[in-house]
Design a protein around this motif. Structure first.
Motif, PDB file in Angstrom:
ATOM      1  N   GLN A   1       5.776   2.711  -4.235  1.00 47.92           N
ATOM      2  CA  GLN A   1       5.314   1.266  -3.721  1.00 47.92           C
ATOM      3  C   GLN A   1       5.596   0.141  -4.803  1.00 47.92           C
TER       4      GLN A   1
ATOM      5  N   PRO B   1      -2.953  -9.967   2.030  1.00 44.37           N
ATOM      6  CA  PRO B   1      -3.429  -9.179   3.333  1.00 44.37           C
ATOM      7  C   PRO B   1      -2.218  -8.091   3.248  1.00 44.37           C
ATOM      8  N   GLN B   2      -1.031  -8.255   2.877  1.00 39.74           N
ATOM      9  CA  GLN B   2      -0.084  -7.243   3.022  1.00 39.74           C
ATOM     10  C   GLN B   2      -0.297  -6.374   1.954  1.00 39.74           C
ATOM     11  N   ARG B   3      -0.882  -6.477   0.778  1.00 42.19           N
ATOM     12  CA  ARG B   3      -1.119  -5.579  -0.250  1.00 42.19           C
ATOM     13  C   ARG B   3      -2.192  -4.702   0.288  1.00 42.19           C
ATOM     14  N   MET B   4      -3.325  -5.095   0.928  1.00 39.58           N
ATOM     15  CA  MET B   4      -4.303  -4.418   1.535  1.00 39.58           C
ATOM     16  C   MET B   4      -3.740  -3.427   2.498  1.00 39.58           C
ATOM     17  N   ARG B   5      -2.835  -4.252   3.277  1.00 35.43           N
ATOM     18  CA  ARG B   5      -2.386  -2.860   4.278  1.00 35.43           C
ATOM     19  C   ARG B   5      -1.336  -1.845   3.545  1.00 35.43           C
ATOM     20  N   PHE B   6      -0.510  -2.092   2.571  1.00 35.61           N
ATOM     21  CA  PHE B   6       0.011  -1.265   1.739  1.00 35.61           C
ATOM     22  C   PHE B   6      -1.069  -0.181   1.048  1.00 35.61           C
TER      23      PHE B   6
ATOM     24  N   ALA C   1      -3.833   0.770   2.243  1.00 33.51           N
ATOM     25  CA  ALA C   1      -4.581   1.634   3.163  1.00 33.51           C
ATOM     26  C   ALA C   1      -3.440   2.761   3.628  1.00 33.51           C
ATOM     27  N   ALA C   2      -2.195   2.345   3.638  1.00 29.40           N
ATOM     28  CA  ALA C   2      -1.081   3.178   4.017  1.00 29.40           C
ATOM     29  C   ALA C   2      -1.026   4.238   2.965  1.00 29.40           C
TER      30      ALA C   2
END
Length: 224
Positions: free
Chosen positions: A168, A179-184, A186-187
Motif C-alpha cells: 500500500q 475516506p479512501q484511506r479508510m477503505r484501503f 479495511a481492504a
C-alpha cells in the motif's frame, strides 16, 4: 513486526542463553511473585528497578529496545487503573474517589513491576528454549505443539501484514483522502487475514505430507 522481531533477536543473542532455562524462569517468576505480594512501596519499586537493572546490565539488552517493549504495556496498565481513581454518582456525577488515587497508584506499581519482571524472561529466553524446557519437564506434547504452532502463526500473520502495508505504501495510499484511506485500511485487514489463512493452510498441508502425527521436536541448545 519490527518490534516483535527485535525482541526475538535480542533473546537469541542474549548472553544469558548460556544459562539454564530453568534458572531464568525461576528468577523471572520469583520477581513476579514478589511484585504481587510485596507492598507497592518500596517492594514494587525494588522489583521494577531490579528487573530493569538486570535487562540493561548483565543481560545487555539495548536501552532503546527496553523502552520499546515496556512503554505499550505500561501505558495499557495506566489507562486500566484510571477507573479505580474515580467514583460515579453523587454531586458532581464524576469525582475523585477518597482513596482512589492511592489504590490506582498501588495497582499501577504492582502491574508495572510484574510486567518488567516478565519482560526480563521474554528478552533473554527464546521460545525454542522454553518449549524444549517444557518437554524436559514432561509437559504434555499436545500443549507444547499448540504453543509452538501459535508462535509460528504469529510471525506468519505479522509478515503478511508487513507485506500488505509495504504494497500500500508503494501505491502512495498515505497521500489519498481520508475516506479512501479508510477503505484501503479495511481492504488491507481483509487481505491480511485471507493470506494468513492461506499460508497457515499450506503449513498444515506440508506437515501432513511429511507424515506429521505426534510432535516436531527441535534440537535443544546444549548448555555447558
Amino acid at each position: 513486526m519490527a518490534r516483535v522481531a527485535a525482541v526475538d533477536d535480542a533473546a537469541w543473542e542474549s548472553p544469558w542463553r548460556q544459562r539454564p532455562v530453568g534458572t531464568r524462569v525461576f528468577l523471572s517468576f520469583a520477581l513476579v511473585l514478589a511484585a504481587l505480594l510485596m507492598p507497592a512501596w518500596p517492594g514494587c519499586a525494588l522489583v521494577a528497578g531490579g528487573s530493569l537493572g538486570l535487562m540493561l546490565g548483565p543481560a545487555r539488552i539495548r536501552a532503546s529496545l527496553v523502552a520499546v517493549v515496556t512503554v505499550p504495556p505500561i501505558a495499557f496498565i495506566a489507562v486500566g487503573v484510571l477507573p479505580l481513581a474515580v467514583q460515579v454518582g453523587g454531586t458532581p456525577f464524576l469525582s475523585l474517589a477518597p482513596d482512589g488515587g492511592a489504590r490506582a497508584l498501588g495497582v499501577l506499581a504492582h502491574g508495572v513491576a510484574g510486567t518488567l519482571a516478565l519482560l526480563l524472561l521474554v528478552t533473554t529466553t527464546t521460545m525454542v528454549d522454553l518449549l524444549a524446557w517444557c518437554r524436559r519437564l514432561g509437559v504434555p506434547a499436545p500443549l507444547v505443539e499448540i504453543a509452538a504452532l501459535m508462535y509460528r502463526l504469529v510471525f506468519v500473520l505479522l509478515s503478511t501484514a508487513v507485506a500488505v502495508q509495504r504494497a500500500q505504501q508503494a501505491r502512495l495510499v498515505a497521500d489519498a483522502p481520508l475516506p479512501q484511506r479508510m477503505r484501503f485500511a479495511a481492504a488491507a485487514v481483509g487481505t491480511t487475514l485471507l493470506r494468513t489463512w492461506d499460508r497457515a493452510s499450506r503449513l498444515q498441508r506440508g506437515l501432513e505430507l511429511r507424515g506429521y502425527e505426534e510432535d516436531l521436536p527441535t534440537l535443544p541448545r546444549v548448555v555447558a
